[in-house]
Design a protein around this motif. Structure first.
Motif, PDB file in Angstrom:
ATOM      1  N   LEU A 142       0.768  -1.237   0.000  1.00  0.00           N
ATOM      2  CA  LEU A 142       0.000   0.000   0.000  1.00  0.00           C
ATOM      3  C   LEU A 142       0.797   1.284   0.000  1.00  0.00           C
ATOM      4  O   LEU A 142       1.783   1.397   0.727  1.00  0.00           O
ATOM      5  N   THR A 143       0.343   2.267  -0.770  1.00  0.00           N
ATOM      6  CA  THR A 143       0.872   3.629  -0.687  1.00  0.00           C
ATOM      7  C   THR A 143      -0.320   4.572  -0.643  1.00  0.00           C
ATOM      8  O   THR A 143      -1.273   4.400  -1.402  1.00  0.00           O
ATOM      9  N   ILE A 144      -0.275   5.549   0.257  1.00  0.00           N
ATOM     10  CA  ILE A 144      -1.273   6.623   0.231  1.00  0.00           C
ATOM     11  C   ILE A 144      -0.544   7.871  -0.246  1.00  0.00           C
ATOM     12  O   ILE A 144       0.484   8.252   0.334  1.00  0.00           O
ATOM     13  N   PHE A 145      -1.046   8.481  -1.309  1.00  0.00           N
ATOM     14  CA  PHE A 145      -0.347   9.634  -1.878  1.00  0.00           C
ATOM     15  C   PHE A 145      -1.357  10.664  -2.370  1.00  0.00           C
ATOM     16  O   PHE A 145      -2.249  10.347  -3.156  1.00  0.00           O
ATOM     17  N   ASN A 146      -1.210  11.919  -1.905  1.00  0.00           N
ATOM     18  CA  ASN A 146      -2.184  12.961  -2.209  1.00  0.00           C
ATOM     19  C   ASN A 146      -1.577  14.146  -2.951  1.00  0.00           C
ATOM     20  O   ASN A 146      -0.365  14.345  -2.934  1.00  0.00           O
ATOM     21  N   PHE A 152       2.594  13.069   0.005  1.00  0.00           N
ATOM     22  CA  PHE A 152       1.922  14.055  -0.849  1.00  0.00           C
ATOM     23  C   PHE A 152       2.942  14.794  -1.703  1.00  0.00           C
ATOM     24  O   PHE A 152       4.145  14.766  -1.423  1.00  0.00           O
ATOM     25  N   LEU A 153       2.411  15.441  -2.750  1.00  0.00           N
ATOM     26  CA  LEU A 153       3.248  16.260  -3.632  1.00  0.00           C
ATOM     27  C   LEU A 153       3.833  17.427  -2.846  1.00  0.00           C
ATOM     28  O   LEU A 153       3.140  18.054  -2.040  1.00  0.00           O
ATOM     29  N   ARG A 154       5.099  17.716  -3.068  1.00  0.00           N
ATOM     30  CA  ARG A 154       5.753  18.865  -2.426  1.00  0.00           C
ATOM     31  C   ARG A 154       7.058  19.110  -3.156  1.00  0.00           C
ATOM     32  O   ARG A 154       7.459  18.287  -3.995  1.00  0.00           O
ATOM     33  N   ALA A 174      -6.354  17.512  -8.892  1.00  0.00           N
ATOM     34  CA  ALA A 174      -5.439  18.656  -9.019  1.00  0.00           C
ATOM     35  C   ALA A 174      -4.067  18.253  -9.572  1.00  0.00           C
ATOM     36  O   ALA A 174      -3.983  17.681 -10.646  1.00  0.00           O
ATOM     37  N   GLY A 175      -3.017  18.530  -8.810  1.00  0.00           N
ATOM     38  CA  GLY A 175      -1.650  18.308  -9.289  1.00  0.00           C
ATOM     39  C   GLY A 175      -1.291  16.852  -9.547  1.00  0.00           C
ATOM     40  O   GLY A 175      -0.230  16.558 -10.115  1.00  0.00           O
ATOM     41  N   LEU A 176      -2.174  15.929  -9.125  1.00  0.00           N
ATOM     42  CA  LEU A 176      -1.896  14.510  -9.317  1.00  0.00           C
ATOM     43  C   LEU A 176      -2.646  13.953 -10.540  1.00  0.00           C
ATOM     44  O   LEU A 176      -2.411  12.815 -10.963  1.00  0.00           O
ATOM     45  N   ALA A 177      -3.549  14.774 -11.104  1.00  0.00           N
ATOM     46  CA  ALA A 177      -4.430  14.289 -12.176  1.00  0.00           C
ATOM     47  C   ALA A 177      -3.635  13.768 -13.375  1.00  0.00           C
ATOM     48  O   ALA A 177      -3.921  12.682 -13.893  1.00  0.00           O
TER      49      ALA A 177
END
Ligand SMILES: [Mn+2]
Length: 333
Positions: free
Chosen positions: A47-51, A71-73, A98-101
């Motif tokens: 599993l990975t949770i990434f926002n 998350f993105l940073r 958003a930025g992950l789309a």
């Protein structure tokens, strides 16, 4: 009830799963992700949770070490590795990713949506959607029940917080026996309601309380007490020693005055312009009203940022439009 048989078939062949949610995640988004991750981990998945955006301070208690939700940073412009399945919870639209789309669009992974929102794009995979669920966290909780997977106390906390927040701690009109039953079962599984409440509602900064005092002084009533309005200026925020983000949920306080049916709260913005938050339970369509000023939202709650106008003129325009709506609805009743 979602089709958990379908869910089982969709996850069957996946080994590495990435769980994500909407930009600026709230408690339902984060709690649903943590619950979904636990549900999949129990099924032996990696599993990975990434926002698309960071975990807000208010919700960091759900991931106290900060090692579960990435998350993105700056320096991290994509998830660390390619999964073979992407599960999107608590949203079903590209814009909310958003930025992950683009990363999701370009990923060869299969996709699956688990959500309770009406608005859905085709994200390129099946969408398991139940719009009658007050929170996405309820769907995930029901997934544990359907699959016979035990719920750990940490997961119970995450799902409890998800359901509690999306029902406004059990006072929004969407609060029903399905939500309360899930909360009761999660409490049996080890969720700690008193601790969760303290984390969510009793961590206000002194500056926020001073600014709240300023707000209470500034409330003006109109339309024979059915309209409440106020303006928060940059000076108010500075004098209170607060930040703009300390004004979260302030407009809801205006709705707490007896007799008030509609509320407008104006915030003068740092870079110029005025942000206005609208609320109504008197038939006014806040989303339609906000759309006239370039904003949007839901019928009972919406907002807009008015860039071109001086604060006083922005306030006058929005109030004139709101009062006109209120009077039209009264005249028609
Ligand atoms: Mn939700």
């Amino acid at each position: 009830m979602l089709d958990w048989g379908r869910f089982a078939r969709e996850i069957e062949s996946a080994e590495r799963v990435l769980v994500t949610t909407h930009v600026r995640p709230d408690a339902d988004a984060l709690g649903s992700e943590l619950g979904m991750a636990a549900l999949l981990a129990a099924a032996g998945k990696d599993l990975t949770i990434f926002n698309a955006s960071p975990t807000p301070t208010r919700y960091r208690f759900l991931d106290p070490e900060g090692d579960r939700i990435d998350f993105l940073r700056p320096g991290v412009t994509a998830p660390p590795s390619q999964p073979d399945l992407i599960i999107v919870v608590d949203t079903g639209t590209w814009s909310q990713l958003a930025g992950l789309a683009d990363w999701v669009r370009n990923s060869p992974a299969k996709r699956l949506v688990v959500d309770h929102h009406v608005t859905q794009d085709d994200l390129g995979g099946p969408a398991l959607v139940d719009v009658s669920a007050p929170a996405c966290g309820i769907l995930v909780y029901e997934g544990f029940v359907a699959r016979g997977t035990p719920i750990s106390p940490d997961t119970a906390d995450a799902l409890f917080a998800a359901i509690a927040m999306d029902t406004g701690w059990m006072h929004h009109p969407n609060t029903n026996s399905r939500a309360l039953d899930a909360l009761a079962r999660l409490t049996d599984a080890g969720a700690r309601p008193a601790d969760i409440y303290r984390e969510l509602f009793e961590r206000n900064s002194p500056g926020r309380y001073r600014l709240m005092g300023r707000l209470f002084e500034a409330i003006q009533l109109g339309e024979e007490g059915r309209l409440a309005e106020a303006t928060i200026t940059l000076g108010d925020v500075q004098r209170a020693g607060a930040h703009m983000m300390d004004t979260e949920d302030f407009v809801q306080l205006l709705m707490g005055v007896v007799g008030v049916e509609s509320a407008a709260l104006c915030f003068v913005q740092v870079g110029g312009g005025t942000k206005v938050s609208l609320r109504s339970r008197g038939g006014v369509d806040c989303a339609a009203l906000a759309a006239r000023f370039g904003g949007g939202g839901h019928k009972p709650a919406a907002g807009a940022t008015m860039k071109g106008d001086a604060p006083e003129s922005a306030r006058r325009k929005i109030l004139a439009a709101l009062v006109e709506e209120m009077r039209a609805i009264r005249a028609a009743a």
